[in-house]
Design a protein around this motif. Structure first.
Motif, PDB file in Angstrom:
ATOM      1  N   ASP A  84      36.547  85.305  19.025  1.00  0.00           N
ATOM      2  CA  ASP A  84      36.281  85.085  20.440  1.00  0.00           C
ATOM      3  C   ASP A  84      35.090  84.156  20.631  1.00  0.00           C
ATOM      4  N   ILE A  85      34.059  84.346  19.816  1.00  0.00           N
ATOM      5  CA  ILE A  85      32.891  83.465  19.906  1.00  0.00           C
ATOM      6  C   ILE A  85      33.280  82.032  19.539  1.00  0.00           C
ATOM      7  N   ALA A  86      34.072  81.889  18.495  1.00  0.00           N
ATOM      8  CA  ALA A  86      34.536  80.546  18.114  1.00  0.00           C
ATOM      9  C   ALA A  86      35.365  79.924  19.231  1.00  0.00           C
ATOM     10  N   LEU A  87      36.202  80.737  19.864  1.00  0.00           N
ATOM     11  CA  LEU A  87      37.008  80.234  20.974  1.00  0.00           C
ATOM     12  C   LEU A  87      36.119  79.812  22.136  1.00  0.00           C
ATOM     13  N   ALA A  88      35.076  80.596  22.420  1.00  0.00           N
ATOM     14  CA  ALA A  88      34.158  80.241  23.505  1.00  0.00           C
ATOM     15  C   ALA A  88      33.498  78.890  23.239  1.00  0.00           C
ATOM     16  N   HIS A  89      33.136  78.632  21.994  1.00  0.00           N
ATOM     17  CA  HIS A  89      32.573  77.317  21.657  1.00  0.00           C
ATOM     18  C   HIS A  89      33.608  76.216  21.905  1.00  0.00           C
ATOM     19  N   ASP A  90      34.845  76.467  21.536  1.00  0.00           N
ATOM     20  CA  ASP A  90      35.892  75.464  21.764  1.00  0.00           C
ATOM     21  C   ASP A  90      36.105  75.220  23.260  1.00  0.00           C
ATOM     22  N   LEU A  91      36.037  76.279  24.050  1.00  0.00           N
ATOM     23  CA  LEU A  91      36.166  76.132  25.500  1.00  0.00           C
ATOM     24  C   LEU A  91      35.028  75.281  26.062  1.00  0.00           C
TER      25      LEU A  91
END
Length: 254
Positions: free
Chosen positions: A5-12
């Protein structure tokens, strides 16, 4: 909430920043929404980019966004987006706006991102993991004495008459007050440069990302009654870098 989820937040945040940067200090049309607040093509492009990623990678999660509304808002996991918090600052070419990204689990914010895509400053907060600024731990500073505190708020015009009267009681008791900054103020608080941020009339997409950042850095964020922020909160918020400062601030706002 997971590392994924943290990695996804960075991608967002990366996708939103890529959508925003071409318009910064460039010509574009400005529209007014029903509440008279401004909106630009950059706001819409950034939110659309983030929604596309969620649809592809987290199709069962809900989304709440300032520009495109709600999609499955009652899901157990909901992403909350404010693509440009501080559109007026963006329009004026001031790099004090930010993209706000939050993840709610069962209605509680468990991940928050404040991303300033021009200065390339990104605060990420999550319970139990601490807050980071560009990957380095960020901490609030200790300031338990109201008379020594630096207070930030975006604009006195954001308060109605009653709220402004209460805000003025608080302002009279602090060391100094700084205006402007939008969500950037909360990042600065998380990094120990401000002691208090007080605002009113915020929507969930304005504050959901801020709570994990502030509290992961050692601060506390509440409504003006001292209650934790929740979906039904009235939009009046207090963020204190030192939790010991909260009671004094609330007493002035009462």
């Amino acid at each position: 909430m997971t590392d994924d989820d943290i990695a996804l937040a960075h991608d967002l945040a990366e996708a939103a920043g890529a959508a925003i940067r071409p318009y910064f200090r460039a010509p574009f049309d400005i529209e007014s929404k029903a509440d008279a607040s401004p909106v630009t093509v950059a706001d819409r492009a950034a939110e659309a980019a983030m929604r596309t990623i969620i649809a592809e990678r987290r199709p069962d999660d809900g989304v709440i966004g300032e520009e495109y509304g709600e999609d499955r808002p009652d899901a157990a996991r909901v992403w909350v987006f404010d693509p440009i918090d501080g559109t007026r600052a963006f329009i004026a070419g001031r790099a004090l706006f930010g993209t706000l990204i939050a993840l709610l689990e069962n209605g509680r914010p468990v991940l928050g991102v404040i991303d300033q895509p021009i200065a390339r400053e990104r605060w990420v907060g999550a319970p139990g993991r601490g807050t980071t600024l560009n990957g380095v731990a960020a901490r609030t500073r200790r300031c338990a004495d109201l008379s020594s505190a630096y207070l930030g708020t975006t604009s006195p015009h954001a308060f109605d008459a009653d709220d402004f009267s209460q805000f003025e009681q608080l302002r009279a008791g602090v060391r100094d007050t700084l205006y402007g900054g939008d969500c950037h103020n909360y990042g600065l608080l998380g990094s120990g440069h401000l002691d208090l941020v007080v605002e009113a009339s915020l929507k969930i997409y304005d504050w959901a990302a801020l709570v994990p950042v502030v509290e992961g850095a050692g601060g506390i964020m509440r409504d003006w009654s001292g209650a934790p922020l929740a979906r039904g909160s009235d939009g009046r918020v207090v963020a204190a870098g030192d939790p010991a400062l909260l009671a004094a601030a609330l007493a002035r706002l009462a």
